[in-house]
Motif scaffolding. Structure first.
Motif, short mmCIF file in Angstrom:
data_model
loop_
_atom_site.label_atom_id
_atom_site.label_comp_id
_atom_site.label_asym_id
_atom_site.label_seq_id
_atom_site.Cartn_x
_atom_site.Cartn_y
_atom_site.Cartn_z
N LEU A 86 0.97 -1.42 0.17
CA LEU A 86 -0.11 -0.60 -0.09
C LEU A 86 0.76 1.13 0.06
CD1 LEU A 86 -2.74 -1.04 2.47
CD2 LEU A 86 -2.96 -0.99 -0.04
N ARG A 87 1.80 0.81 0.85
CA ARG A 87 2.98 2.79 0.89
C ARG A 87 3.33 2.55 -0.65
NH1 ARG A 87 7.33 3.73 -0.25
NH2 ARG A 87 7.93 1.79 -1.03
N ALA A 88 3.63 1.49 -1.37
CA ALA A 88 3.62 1.81 -2.64
C ALA A 88 3.00 2.38 -4.21
CB ALA A 88 5.15 0.78 -3.33
N LEU A 89 1.80 1.45 -3.94
CA LEU A 89 0.82 2.39 -5.21
C LEU A 89 0.39 3.62 -4.33
CD1 LEU A 89 -1.19 -0.70 -4.45
CD2 LEU A 89 0.05 -0.06 -6.04
N ARG A 90 0.63 3.89 -2.50
CA ARG A 90 0.26 5.88 -2.17
C ARG A 90 1.37 6.56 -3.31
NH1 ARG A 90 -1.17 8.28 2.77
NH2 ARG A 90 -1.03 10.55 1.87
N ALA A 91 3.08 6.03 -2.64
CA ALA A 91 3.59 6.39 -4.08
C ALA A 91 3.48 6.40 -4.96
CB ALA A 91 4.88 6.22 -3.01
N SER A 92 2.80 6.15 -6.03
CA SER A 92 2.40 6.25 -6.94
C SER A 92 1.40 6.91 -7.72
CB SER A 92 2.53 4.45 -8.46
OG SER A 92 1.34 4.32 -7.86
#
Length: 314
Positions: free
Chosen positions: A178-184
Motif C-alpha cells: 500500500l505504501r508503494a501504491l500510495r507513492a505512485s
C-alpha cells in the motif's frame, strides 16, 4: 419516474453475457477496439509488482487510501453497513477517532461523502493509515460478499475486537504494498486531480443505484474515475502489461447511464491503474461518439436505459 426493482448489481449484470443491461451498453457503445489499442500503447511498464497480500483486499484498501488522500475524513459508512455486532462498530468508531475524526456525542463521526474540492487529505501517519485502510477493506468485504472463510476478520473473537486488533490485521507485506501504491498516486494521480475545482464525491451512488446497485470510486468536479490495482496479463517473456478491458469500459458507461438526473454533471471519465502509475481520461461526449460511431445525446441514452430497467426484464 417509476422503476421496477429486481435487477442484479451493475457489476454482476455486466459479467452476465445474457443480461439485457450488458447488451444495451455493448450494442450502443461497442466500438472500443481503437480505444483499447491506444491505451495499451500509452501504458508504461509495471511499477508496483504484486506481493504476498491478498490482491482483492489490496484493491479495496487502495480505494480507501485514495479517499483519505483527497479528504481528511472520508465517509466510513460503507465499512459499517455489514457490521452487526455493537462492539465491532464501536471499534470502527474508535479507529475513526485515531484517524482524526471528531467524537460526536460519543458515537464518533462517519465522515464526508460529498464536498467542494480539492481539499487537503488526511494528516494521519502513513503506516497507521495503511493499516486502517486494510481493516476498512476487510469490513467492506463483509458487506459486499458476507463472512468469508479465510478472512482475517473471522479469526477474531467478535466480542473482543478493538481498534488495535483491527489495525493488527494488516501484515507488513500489505502495508509495504500500500505504501508503494500510495507513492505512485502521489506522483501521478493527485497532481492531475488538483486542478479539478468543484463538487467531489467519494464512493458516489446514482439515481439508478436504487434499482441496479452501483457505486463508483470517485467523481472529481465532473470526472468519473475508476481506481484499479490489477497486475495485467503476462507477455511471453514474463513481463506484465495493462489493458483496458471491455468490462471496465462498460462499467464506466454504466455509471454514466445510471446518473439519470445528471446529479454529478459528469463530463469526463477515466481509469487510474496504480500498479502502472498510469492515468487515462477521456472527454465524455467525445468518448461516447467514438464508441457509438455517431453523435450521442446522453439524456436520451439515460432515458432509454431507465426504460430498460423499468421494464423489469432482468
Amino acid at each position: 419516474m417509476t422503476v421496477v426493482r429486481g435487477w442484479p448489481s451493475l457489476t454482476v449484470a455486466l459479467n452476465d453475457r445474457t443480461s439485457p443491461a450488458r447488451s444495451f451498453i455493448q450494442e450502443r457503445f461497442g466500438r472500443w477496439q481503437d480505444l483499447q489499442a491506444r491505451y495499451r500503447e500509452a501504458v508504461g511498464p509495471l511499477a508496483v509488482p504484486g506481493g504476498q497480500a491478498n490482491a482483492g483486499t489490496i484493491g479495496c484498501a487502495f480505494d480507501w487510501m485514495v479517499r483519505f488522500m483527497v479528504h481528511p475524513r472520508p465517509d466510513l459508512r460503507l465499512a459499517l453497513i455489514g457490521v452487526r455486532i455493537p462492539l465491532v462498530r464501536q471499534a470502527v468508531h474508535e479507529l475513526a477517532r485515531m484517524l482524526g475524526y471528531p467524537d460526536r456525542d460519543g458515537s464518533g463521526g462517519v465522515g464526508t461523502a460529498q464536498f467542494s474540492g480539492p481539499v487537503a487529505g488526511s494528516e494521519a501517519d502513513h503506516q497507521l493509515l495503511a493499516r486502517a485502510c486494510w481493516a476498512l477493506a476487510l469490513l467492506t468485504d463483509l458487506y459486499r460478499v458476507g463472512p468469508t472463510p479465510g478472512s482475517p476478520l473471522m479469526a477474531l473473537a467478535p466480542r473482543s475486537i478493538t481498534a488495535e486488533k483491527l489495525l493488527d490485521l494488516a501484515s507488513p507485506a500489505a502495508v509495504e504494498e500500500l505504501r508503494a501504491l500510495r507513492a505512485s498516486a502521489e506522483r501521478v494521480l493527485l497532481p492531475a486531480l488538483a486542478a479539478r475545482r468543484g463538487a467531489w464525491a467519494l464512493g458516489p451512488t446514482f439515481a439508478g443505484s436504487s434499482v441496479m446497485n452501483a457505486d463508483a470510486d470517485l467523481i472529481a468536479a465532473g470526472l468519473l474515475l475508476e481506481l484499479k490495482t490489477g497486475l495485467g496479463s503476462k507477455r511471453r517473456d514474463g513481463t506484465r502489461r495493462s489493458s483496458l478491458e471491455a468490462p471496465i469500459i462498460m462499467q464506466l458507461l454504466g455509471y454514466v447511464l445510471l446518473d439519470f438526473s445528471d446529479e454529478f454533471a459528469i463530463n469526463a471519465v477515466g481509469v487510474y491503474n496504480a500498479r502502472y502509475a498510469h492515468l487515462a481520461t477521456w472527454c465524455l461526449s467525445e468518448l461516447l461518439a467514438e464508441l457509438a460511431g455517431r453523435p450521442v445525446d446522453v439524456k436520451e441514452e439515460r432515458a432509454a436505459f431507465h426504460d430498460l430497467l423499468a421494464s423489469g426484464s432482468a
